[in-house]
Scaffold this motif. Structure first.
Motif, PDB file in Angstrom:
ATOM      1  N   ALA A 170     -35.241 -34.089 -14.229  1.00  0.00           N
ATOM      2  CA  ALA A 170     -35.086 -34.486 -15.683  1.00  0.00           C
ATOM      3  C   ALA A 170     -35.328 -33.267 -16.498  1.00  0.00           C
ATOM      4  O   ALA A 170     -36.210 -32.374 -16.435  1.00  0.00           O
ATOM      5  CB  ALA A 170     -36.286 -35.657 -15.827  1.00  0.00           C
ATOM      6  N   TRP A 172     -36.489 -30.836 -19.449  1.00  0.00           N
ATOM      7  CA  TRP A 172     -37.937 -30.526 -19.975  1.00  0.00           C
ATOM      8  C   TRP A 172     -37.415 -30.828 -21.716  1.00  0.00           C
ATOM      9  O   TRP A 172     -36.522 -30.316 -22.095  1.00  0.00           O
ATOM     10  CB  TRP A 172     -38.045 -29.405 -19.744  1.00  0.00           C
ATOM     11  N   TRP A 249     -46.366 -35.072 -20.295  1.00  0.00           N
ATOM     12  CA  TRP A 249     -44.755 -35.432 -19.839  1.00  0.00           C
ATOM     13  C   TRP A 249     -44.732 -36.447 -18.638  1.00  0.00           C
ATOM     14  O   TRP A 249     -45.453 -36.204 -17.711  1.00  0.00           O
ATOM     15  CB  TRP A 249     -44.078 -34.196 -19.410  1.00  0.00           C
ATOM     16  N   PRO A 251     -41.433 -37.866 -17.238  1.00  0.00           N
ATOM     17  CA  PRO A 251     -40.007 -37.565 -17.092  1.00  0.00           C
ATOM     18  C   PRO A 251     -39.353 -38.984 -16.425  1.00  0.00           C
ATOM     19  O   PRO A 251     -39.996 -39.656 -15.673  1.00  0.00           O
ATOM     20  CB  PRO A 251     -39.843 -36.525 -16.375  1.00  0.00           C
TER      21      PRO A 251
END
Length: 253
Positions: A170, A172, A249, A251
């Protein structure tokens, strides 16, 4: 350590860490004791979580290659200490038996299939070692007697977390960055974050300076990546915001 970890060694570590986990639970003031590192959980809920996980992964390994995991069964864990520890021991044996029967190369569903760690019984065994390692720390914290982690296992734990939780195709969503993790025991890792995803690797001798780096003992680094330590408890160099973005994060692949 990773290179030398045959399945038999991982099974032995699962057994050893499970024994340490049971000892910590038995030494705690009671199953209603809070687990400081797992807010809102009691020790009973920690044991139920880990035992249910061993049973679920045993079923996943036994099922072999699959596009989805088997459904999780409701955990019927007893609430009396001796009976609960017996239930947990049975849960652990189910996992060990499934892994022995499968052998290291048998493929199976894993949530990290798109990353670096292999989607097979060996990868599951390695992940469960470190799940046990960290949850043993949680149980010891609840019991008020934290013991040092085996250094070589903690070192592999950092690498395993990067290979699973910080390994994804995925993209960034921020400016490309690199992170260096330095264990004071002499091991270091590189995590690259860019449009191709997040990709960990051992840190090469000629690596360029990182956007950010974290230095601590292997145990400190492991507890940090698992959310049991904060940035303030490590030596941080470079742009701290890179770590903050990585922690936040989630993802989507």
């Amino acid at each position: 350590m990773t290179e030398s970890l045959e399945l038999s060694a991982l099974l032995r570590l699962i057994d050893e860490r499970s024994a340490a986990f049971r000892s910590a639970v038995a030494a705690a003031p009671g199953l209603d004791a809070p687990v400081p590192s797992c807010p809102a959980w009691t020790l009973f809920e920690l044991v139920r979580h880990l035992g249910s996980g061993q049973r679920w992964w045993a079923a996943i390994v036994a099922a072999g290659p699959a596009e989805a995991p088997p459904a999780k069964e409701a955990a019927e864990a007893p609430r009396e200490l001796e009976a609960l520890l017996t239930w947990y021991t049975e849960s652990n044996e189910l996992l060990l038996s499934a892994l022995r029967e499968a052998g290291p190369e048998r493929e199976c569903w894993t949530w990290w299939a798109a990353g670096v760690s292999p989607a097979n019984a060996w990868g599951v065994a390695r992940r469960r070692v470190h799940e046990l390692l960290v949850h043993t720390y949680d149980a010891q914290l609840a019991a008020g007697s934290v013991q040092p982690m085996p250094v070589d296992v903690a070192i592999d734990g950092v690498a395993e977390f990067l290979d699973t939780c910080n390994s994804t195709p995925a993209a960034w969503p921020h400016e490309a960055a690199t992170i260096h993790y330095h264990a004071t025991e002499g091991r270091s890792w590189l995590l690259t974050l860019d449009g191709t995803g997040a990709w960990p690797a051992p840190l090469p001798d000629d690596a360029a300076p990182a956007s950010a780096s974290a230095t601590g003992t292997a145990e400190q680094l492991l507890l940090f990546v698992w959310g049991r330590r904060t940035l303030s408890e490590l030596k941080i160099d470079g742009d701290q915001q890179v770590f903050e973005r990585l922690i936040a994060w989630e993802p989507e692949e």
